[in-house]
Design an enzyme around this catalytic site. Structure first.
Site, PDB file in Angstrom:
ATOM      1  N   LYS A 175      16.443 -13.508  17.751  1.00  0.00           N
ATOM      2  CA  LYS A 175      16.137 -13.149  16.367  1.00  0.00           C
ATOM      3  C   LYS A 175      17.165 -12.235  15.708  1.00  0.00           C
ATOM      4  CE  LYS A 175      12.097 -15.153  15.477  1.00  0.00           C
ATOM      5  NZ  LYS A 175      11.828 -15.981  14.282  1.00  0.00           N
TER       6      LYS A 175
ATOM      7  N   SER B 239      14.018 -18.666  24.543  1.00  0.00           N
ATOM      8  CA  SER B 239      14.243 -17.983  23.267  1.00  0.00           C
ATOM      9  C   SER B 239      13.913 -16.507  23.271  1.00  0.00           C
ATOM     10  CB  SER B 239      13.433 -18.684  22.155  1.00  0.00           C
ATOM     11  OG  SER B 239      12.053 -18.651  22.450  1.00  0.00           O
TER      12      SER B 239
END
Length: 404
Positions: free
Chosen positions: A53, A305
């Site tokens: 992110k 992720s």
């Protein structure tokens, strides 16, 4: 709708030099054996803040004007986007206000505050926190940093695609964890331009699977439910922009359930020595569950992720995963309330080569007959066949069993 360009992703990559790291790609023989292919893992769980992110958040905030920076930025997140925005804002001298669901994992809340953001806990779900954050940003005149549905966010996440092109030249298939779609959209833009032959697959948690129905309808639709252990991808509705990217560039979207995700988390921890949160393990879960056919002649990459998992959840998932694999079992039985009976039971368990983790001995259980004691055994076992053999031996010795 205009899609993000490769030039925008390359510009983001230059901007992120010295801010984010080029995360490693590691071959996983453990996953490859089960999936019957050459499997590699893109380890964004090792990125700064513990997820991908930071890439999109930093790129987005870097585009703001001086006036917008003075007002600060606002975002909503279940955890990873919060940390990415908090650090990106701190590195650029911008104040960040982050709205998180009230039940957001405590380690993610603490980490976000440690990066210098003001955290506000609002709502029971991400979508409720998002609504509150949007209202606050509008009221205060601040820039809202969307977690996925913005070109700058997508371009930042797309830098992972550029790295994959260099790291895995013969790449055949890439599986990407899918929540709101920013990561999948960015990677898809880069790969479609540079490696159009690569198969691109999004993997969504079945408990919040908004993309399959939205793709069928050609417009964003709410998921029927938003209930999954993969809180990082528990997004009820896709964005307009991300849906357009996925529709245009992605080959397939598949789903995995919570049990399959938990199995992937445990396998990655035990066999790959990688700590991965449930949302970050979704792509691996699809491979383990056989949701995707693997090209044996070319490498397949699964994105990890994120790695920001609450230790209590990790403990729960490990226990559940071991139970599913037949390596941990809890058995209840009754023994006569006389000296030596417990040691006799434990000797029999030892003879069956089961390892005792814990024993509970209850004399006052109301369901017991007079003169009986309930014993609860927590056992380490060696698989389902071993558990069956153990149960058979105990029952033949006269011990009634219940499996918890």
């Amino acid at each position: 709708m205009e899609l993000v360009t490769l030039d925008a992703i390359r510009a983001a990559q230059k901007l992120l030099q010295g801010v984010t790291m080029t995360t490693p790609v590691e071959r996983s023989r453990a996953v490859g054996t089960i999936a019957d292919g050459d499997i590699w893992l893109k380890c964004e769980n090792l990125q700064r803040t513990g997820s991908f992110k930071l890439r999109g958040a930093y790129n987005r905030i870097a585009q703001l004007t001086d006036e917008e920076r003075r007002c600060g930025v606002v975002c909503a997140s279940a955890g990873n986007h919060a940390q990415g925005v908090a650090l990106a804002a701190k590195l650029q001298g911008v104040q960040a206000t982050v709205f998180m669901p009230r039940e957001a994992p405590l380690p993610k809340v603490d980490a976000t505050q440690a990066y210098g953001a003001e955290v506000r806990l609002e709502g029971d779900t991400f979508d409720e926190a998002l609504s509150t954050a949007l209202a606050y940003a509008d009221e205060q005149g601040c820039v809202f940093v969307h977690p996925f549905d913005h070109p700058d966010i997508i371009a930042g996440q797309g830098t992972i695609g550029l790295e994959l092109v260099d790291q895995v030249p013969e790449l055949g298939t890439v599986l990407v964890c899918l929540g709101g779609g920013g990561l999948l959209s960015g990677i898809a833009v880069a790969l479609r331009e540079l490696r159009p032959d690569v198969r691109i697959i999004g993997v969504q948690a079945a408990g919040s699977a908004s993309f399959p129905a939205s793709l069928d309808a050609g417009r964003p639709l709410d998921a029927p439910d938003c209930d999954t252990i993969a809180d990082g991808i528990a997004v009820k509705r896709p964005g307009e922009l991300t849906l357009a990217h996925v529709e245009a560039l992605v080959d397939e979207v598949v789903t995995v359930d919570d049990e399959e995700i938990a199995r992937a988390v445990v396998l990655l921890l035990e066999r790959a020595k990688l700590v991965v949160e449930p949302a970050g393990a979704a792509a691996v879960a699809a491979l383990l569950a056989g949701r995707v056919s693997v090209d044996r002649d070319r490498p397949t990459v699964a994105t990890l992720s994120g790695g920001n998992i609450d230790p209590l959840m990790l403990q729960h998932l490990v226990t559940g995963g071991l139970t599913t694999e037949g390596r941990y079992v809890t058995l209840r039985t009754q023994v006569p309330d006389t000296p030596g009976q417990l040691s006799r039971l434990l000797r029999l368990v030892g003879d069956q080569r089961a390892n005792v983790i814990g024993v509970s001995h209850h004399r006052l259980e109301h369901r017991l007959r007079l003169g009986q004691v309930e014993v609860v055994l927590e056992l380490e076992t060696r698989g389902h066949d071993h558990v069956k053999a153990l149960q058979l031996a105990l029952e033949e010795a006269g011990y009634p069993l219940q499996r918890s």
